[in-house]
Scaffold this motif. Sequence first.
Motif, PDB file in Angstrom:
ATOM      1  N   MET A   1      43.887  36.878  29.197  1.00 49.60           N
ATOM      2  CA  MET A   1      42.627  36.505  29.846  1.00 49.60           C
ATOM      3  C   MET A   1      42.682  36.840  31.336  1.00 49.60           C
ATOM      4  O   MET A   1      41.668  37.200  31.941  1.00 49.60           O
ATOM      5  N   GLY A   2      43.870  36.735  31.930  1.00 50.72           N
ATOM      6  CA  GLY A   2      44.016  37.119  33.327  1.00 50.72           C
ATOM      7  C   GLY A   2      43.746  38.599  33.538  1.00 50.72           C
ATOM      8  O   GLY A   2      43.123  39.009  34.533  1.00 50.72           O
ATOM      9  N   ILE A   3      44.208  39.412  32.596  1.00 51.63           N
ATOM     10  CA  ILE A   3      43.943  40.854  32.687  1.00 51.63           C
ATOM     11  C   ILE A   3      42.452  41.130  32.543  1.00 51.63           C
ATOM     12  O   ILE A   3      41.878  41.962  33.260  1.00 51.63           O
ATOM     13  N   ILE A   4      41.811  40.411  31.613  1.00 56.26           N
ATOM     14  CA  ILE A   4      40.363  40.569  31.453  1.00 56.26           C
ATOM     15  C   ILE A   4      39.647  40.208  32.749  1.00 56.26           C
ATOM     16  O   ILE A   4      38.729  40.920  33.196  1.00 56.26           O
ATOM     17  N   GLY A   5      40.080  39.108  33.379  1.00 54.27           N
ATOM     18  CA  GLY A   5      39.470  38.711  34.652  1.00 54.27           C
ATOM     19  C   GLY A   5      39.687  39.752  35.728  1.00 54.27           C
ATOM     20  O   GLY A   5      38.785  40.026  36.532  1.00 54.27           O
ATOM     21  N   ALA A   6      40.872  40.350  35.750  1.00 52.81           N
ATOM     22  CA  ALA A   6      41.152  41.387  36.741  1.00 52.81           C
ATOM     23  C   ALA A   6      40.275  42.608  36.520  1.00 52.81           C
ATOM     24  O   ALA A   6      39.750  43.199  37.479  1.00 52.81           O
ATOM     25  N   VAL A   7      40.090  43.005  35.269  1.00 49.37           N
ATOM     26  CA  VAL A   7      39.235  44.160  34.962  1.00 49.37           C
ATOM     27  C   VAL A   7      37.794  43.880  35.378  1.00 49.37           C
ATOM     28  O   VAL A   7      37.115  44.747  35.965  1.00 49.37           O
ATOM     29  N   LEU A   8      37.323  42.670  35.079  1.00 45.31           N
ATOM     30  CA  LEU A   8      35.964  42.304  35.488  1.00 45.31           C
ATOM     31  C   LEU A   8      35.823  42.367  37.008  1.00 45.31           C
ATOM     32  O   LEU A   8      34.807  42.827  37.540  1.00 45.31           O
ATOM     33  N   GLY A   9      36.866  41.900  37.706  1.00 52.40           N
ATOM     34  CA  GLY A   9      36.836  41.949  39.160  1.00 52.40           C
ATOM     35  C   GLY A   9      36.835  43.378  39.686  1.00 52.40           C
ATOM     36  O   GLY A   9      36.159  43.700  40.666  1.00 52.40           O
ATOM     37  N   LEU A  10      37.597  44.247  39.025  1.00 50.04           N
ATOM     38  CA  LEU A  10      37.635  45.653  39.457  1.00 50.04           C
ATOM     39  C   LEU A  10      36.307  46.354  39.191  1.00 50.04           C
ATOM     40  O   LEU A  10      35.890  47.230  39.959  1.00 50.04           O
TER      41      LEU A  10
END
Length: 248
Positions: free
Chosen positions: A153-162
């Motif tokens: 989920m952290g990776i998903i959040g990072a992708v959304l942020g990018l």
Amino acid sequence: MNFLGIFLAIGCITCSMMIEGTNPAMMLELPAFLVVVGASFFATWVQFPLPQIIGAFKCMLWTLAPPRIPFDSQVELLVGLSTTARQQGLLALENSIGSASDDFTRDGIQMIVDGVDKDSLKAILENAISVEEAKMEPYAKMLEAMGGYSPTMGIIGAVLGLIHAMSLLDRPDELGPAIAVAFVATIYGLVVANIICLPSSNRVKSIIGEMGLYKYMTLEGLVSIAAGENTMMLKRRLAIYTGEKAEG
């Protein structure tokens, strides 16, 4: 005191950020929190029913105040029961049922008083232990599962942020901070997994194991009493669990 480890671990991370000149306030990002904690929780809810999730979070409190497992006082109780049984007979144990600190022990003593033979007593108590462990095992597994989901989920959040950061390519002065914020979710995911959920899961497993050992020790003592073994033999059996040398 185990709960203190969580704060100290987070404190080490915070101190390292400050030493490097990073403002820890940058970590206070509600969107990242929602993606990691919220999404991980609901993903876990797909795998486990709500009562087990609630039970798991209650077990997390064991990191703050672990349950007291009274091995020493239980040994004293069992030795006293053995002495009473040999001097006054098994029926005299009925007066000692109220001295037991848990239902498992009380039920075992009651069965001895009711005349249940030692083989049946052992089978019933072993089944009770197995059922109890089966009920508590999902609590540790739930925390372990949430610890497994949160980094993803952290990776998903990072992708959304990018994705958001890419929309700022025409504003270079805002692009850098946006990229930095994007990776906050990744840190959240790793912290939730490796500092909170997975250590808590292992702690719950450890305490469940200690509870099981306590009950197996109790079972060993009650079966010994039901079989009419002498008190010295009982002490030798219990010494295996406590690690103490039986004294004559």
